[in-house]
Design a protein around this motif. Structure first.
Motif, PDB file in Angstrom:
ATOM      1  N   PHE A 245       0.843  -1.201   0.000  1.00  0.00           N
ATOM      2  CA  PHE A 245       0.000   0.000   0.000  1.00  0.00           C
ATOM      3  C   PHE A 245       0.876   1.248   0.000  1.00  0.00           C
ATOM      4  N   ALA A 246       1.886   1.256   0.874  1.00  0.00           N
ATOM      5  CA  ALA A 246       2.801   2.397   0.941  1.00  0.00           C
ATOM      6  C   ALA A 246       3.632   2.516  -0.327  1.00  0.00           C
ATOM      7  N   ILE A 247       4.054   1.368  -0.887  1.00  0.00           N
ATOM      8  CA  ILE A 247       4.861   1.378  -2.109  1.00  0.00           C
ATOM      9  C   ILE A 247       4.079   1.991  -3.264  1.00  0.00           C
ATOM     10  N   VAL A 248       2.810   1.620  -3.399  1.00  0.00           N
ATOM     11  CA  VAL A 248       1.985   2.169  -4.479  1.00  0.00           C
ATOM     12  C   VAL A 248       1.833   3.676  -4.323  1.00  0.00           C
ATOM     13  N   LEU A 249       1.641   4.147  -3.093  1.00  0.00           N
ATOM     14  CA  LEU A 249       1.544   5.587  -2.862  1.00  0.00           C
ATOM     15  C   LEU A 249       2.847   6.290  -3.242  1.00  0.00           C
ATOM     16  N   ASP A 250       3.990   5.691  -2.881  1.00  0.00           N
ATOM     17  CA  ASP A 250       5.284   6.271  -3.247  1.00  0.00           C
ATOM     18  C   ASP A 250       5.426   6.384  -4.759  1.00  0.00           C
ATOM     19  N   LEU A 251       5.118   5.307  -5.448  1.00  0.00           N
ATOM     20  CA  LEU A 251       5.263   5.310  -6.904  1.00  0.00           C
ATOM     21  C   LEU A 251       4.324   6.324  -7.547  1.00  0.00           C
ATOM     22  N   SER A 252       3.154   6.544  -6.932  1.00  0.00           N
ATOM     23  CA  SER A 252       2.190   7.491  -7.508  1.00  0.00           C
ATOM     24  C   SER A 252       2.692   8.924  -7.463  1.00  0.00           C
ATOM     25  N   VAL A 253       3.621   9.218  -6.533  1.00  0.00           N
ATOM     26  CA  VAL A 253       4.174  10.573  -6.440  1.00  0.00           C
ATOM     27  C   VAL A 253       5.603  10.630  -6.983  1.00  0.00           C
ATOM     28  N   GLY A 254       6.022   9.571  -7.670  1.00  0.00           N
ATOM     29  CA  GLY A 254       7.309   9.582  -8.349  1.00  0.00           C
ATOM     30  C   GLY A 254       8.508   9.223  -7.494  1.00  0.00           C
ATOM     31  N   LEU A 255       8.299   8.559  -6.354  1.00  0.00           N
ATOM     32  CA  LEU A 255       9.407   8.151  -5.498  1.00  0.00           C
ATOM     33  C   LEU A 255       9.784   6.691  -5.780  1.00  0.00           C
ATOM     34  N   TRP A 256      11.080   6.423  -5.878  1.00  0.00           N
ATOM     35  CA  TRP A 256      11.549   5.073  -6.194  1.00  0.00           C
ATOM     36  C   TRP A 256      12.375   4.445  -5.077  1.00  0.00           C
ATOM     37  N   LEU A 257      13.153   5.236  -4.375  1.00  0.00           N
ATOM     38  CA  LEU A 257      13.999   4.660  -3.326  1.00  0.00           C
ATOM     39  C   LEU A 257      13.184   4.062  -2.178  1.00  0.00           C
ATOM     40  N   PRO A 258      12.185   4.764  -1.625  1.00  0.00           N
ATOM     41  CA  PRO A 258      11.404   4.158  -0.541  1.00  0.00           C
ATOM     42  C   PRO A 258      10.744   2.832  -0.925  1.00  0.00           C
ATOM     43  N   PRO A 259      10.159   2.688  -2.137  1.00  0.00           N
ATOM     44  CA  PRO A 259       9.630   1.374  -2.500  1.00  0.00           C
ATOM     45  C   PRO A 259      10.698   0.281  -2.537  1.00  0.00           C
ATOM     46  N   LEU A 260      11.895   0.612  -3.020  1.00  0.00           N
ATOM     47  CA  LEU A 260      12.971  -0.379  -3.047  1.00  0.00           C
ATOM     48  C   LEU A 260      13.364  -0.778  -1.631  1.00  0.00           C
ATOM     49  N   LEU A 261      13.412   0.193  -0.709  1.00  0.00           N
ATOM     50  CA  LEU A 261      13.732  -0.115   0.677  1.00  0.00           C
ATOM     51  C   LEU A 261      12.661  -1.004   1.291  1.00  0.00           C
ATOM     52  N   GLY A 262      11.410  -0.673   1.046  1.00  0.00           N
ATOM     53  CA  GLY A 262      10.319  -1.489   1.580  1.00  0.00           C
ATOM     54  C   GLY A 262      10.338  -2.906   1.045  1.00  0.00           C
ATOM     55  N   LEU A 263      10.677  -3.036  -0.233  1.00  0.00           N
ATOM     56  CA  LEU A 263      10.707  -4.360  -0.855  1.00  0.00           C
ATOM     57  C   LEU A 263      11.872  -5.201  -0.351  1.00  0.00           C
ATOM     58  N   PHE A 264      13.082  -4.649  -0.442  1.00  0.00           N
ATOM     59  CA  PHE A 264      14.273  -5.455  -0.168  1.00  0.00           C
ATOM     60  C   PHE A 264      14.661  -5.489   1.306  1.00  0.00           C
ATOM     61  N   LEU A 265      14.283  -4.477   2.073  1.00  0.00           N
ATOM     62  CA  LEU A 265      14.618  -4.480   3.499  1.00  0.00           C
ATOM     63  C   LEU A 265      13.464  -4.986   4.359  1.00  0.00           C
ATOM     64  N   GLY A 266      12.253  -5.019   3.794  1.00  0.00           N
ATOM     65  CA  GLY A 266      11.090  -5.443   4.573  1.00  0.00           C
ATOM     66  C   GLY A 266      10.440  -6.705   4.062  1.00  0.00           C
ATOM     67  N   ILE A 267       9.851  -6.644   2.868  1.00  0.00           N
ATOM     68  CA  ILE A 267       9.084  -7.770   2.360  1.00  0.00           C
ATOM     69  C   ILE A 267       9.954  -9.004   2.120  1.00  0.00           C
ATOM     70  N   VAL A 268      11.108  -8.818   1.493  1.00  0.00           N
ATOM     71  CA  VAL A 268      11.972  -9.973   1.182  1.00  0.00           C
ATOM     72  C   VAL A 268      12.431 -10.698   2.452  1.00  0.00           C
ATOM     73  N   PRO A 269      12.957 -10.002   3.458  1.00  0.00           N
ATOM     74  CA  PRO A 269      13.306 -10.721   4.692  1.00  0.00           C
ATOM     75  C   PRO A 269      12.089 -11.383   5.350  1.00  0.00           C
ATOM     76  N   ALA A 270      10.956 -10.661   5.351  1.00  0.00           N
ATOM     77  CA  ALA A 270       9.748 -11.232   5.975  1.00  0.00           C
ATOM     78  C   ALA A 270       9.319 -12.509   5.262  1.00  0.00           C
TER      79      ALA A 270
END
Length: 270
Positions: A245-270
């Motif tokens: 949900f947060a990643i989609v919001l980030d991408l909607s406003v043109g942010l790329w680094l926070p989605p990458l952090l959420g994916l690789f530092l959060g979702i992947v380890p989880a």
């Protein structure tokens, strides 16, 4: 678990409903303004969608905990997470410490003492409980399935707080962006991390550490891995859905680094 699954589906639907409202309905009123029914749906979304997904998320995780983790442990975690987070949020919205200067808007429900929406402590609970359970399972599997090991509770608290903070790394940049059509809270300063004060990350980590640590001390023992393995999809699903949900919001406003952090530092380890 059937009721848990139903609540989880409602939680997912509410997240999608909120995304649709913020990213489609708000920027494009021509899609709904011609219909009284759609106007009513839009009005409902503006007033209630922000807190609705939190209510469903909290109900999902609370029922899951009562059924799988145990009544005593779940109620301890619920009380510690909501009371500690509410206390710190009240201090934060009044003084700016420890998160930095910020204030909540009206989209997350009525405010406790005029400062903190009632839904905010519930979000600390369900995301914190999901993060802690994932941390415990990750550590247990990492050490080969041994459930008792000196210091394991401390490591679970540290890793749980880390996963919780990664979620904030992803969520807050979108909320601080001027390009997002709707904000649930506003910062009083322009922070260094995509508009968010770095101080906020410290506040998040400390808050998570406090209520996870208090809960683990009152439990006096680790969770039972055998009861969690077959239903680990639920805390993982809750954590992943809210991070996405947060990643989609980030991408909607043109942010790329926070989605990458959420994916690789959060979702992947989880």
């Amino acid at each position: 678990m059937k009721a848990v699954k139903v609540l989880f589906i409602c939680h997912l639907a509410a997240l999608l409903f909120g995304l649709a409202g913020m990213l489609i309905a708000l920027p494009h009123p021509e899609l709904w303004s011609f219909s009284p029914l759609l106007i009513s749906v839009f009005s409902f979304g503006i007033n209630y969608a922000g807190s609705l997904h939190i209510l469903f998320g909290a109900a999902t995780v609370l029922l899951f905990g009562l059924r799988i983790v145990g009544v005593r442990r779940t109620l301890i975690f619920f009380a510690a997470s909501t009371l500690i987070s509410l206390s710190i949020e009240l201090i934060g919205t009044s003084t700016g410490f420890p998160f930095g200067p910020y204030s909540y808007n009206t989209f997350l429900g009525f405010k406790i003492l005029g400062h903190v929406p009632y839904s905010i402590p519930l979000s600390w609970f369900y995301m914190g409980f999901s993060a802690y359970i994932l941390a415990h399972l990750l550590l247990t599997r990492r050490r080969g399935g041994t459930e008792s090991q000196r210091g394991s509770g401390l490591w679970a608290v540290l890793l749980g707080a880390y996963l919780l903070t990664v979620w904030d790394l992803t969520l807050d940049p979108a909320m601080a962006s001027e390009r997002l059509p709707l904000h649930f809270w506003q910062w009083g300063v322009q922070g260094a991390y995509f508009g968010m004060p770095v101080q906020n990350l410290v506040g998040w980590s400390v808050t998570g550490l406090l209520y996870m640590g208090v809960s683990r001390l009152l439990w006096r023992s680790d969770l039972e891995e055998r009861r969690l393995l077959d239903v680990a999809w639920l805390p993982f699903g809750v954590y992943t859905a809210n991070t996405l949900f947060a990643i989609v919001l980030d991408l909607s406003v043109g942010l790329w680094l926070p989605p990458l952090l959420g994916l690789f530092l959060g979702i992947v380890p989880a």
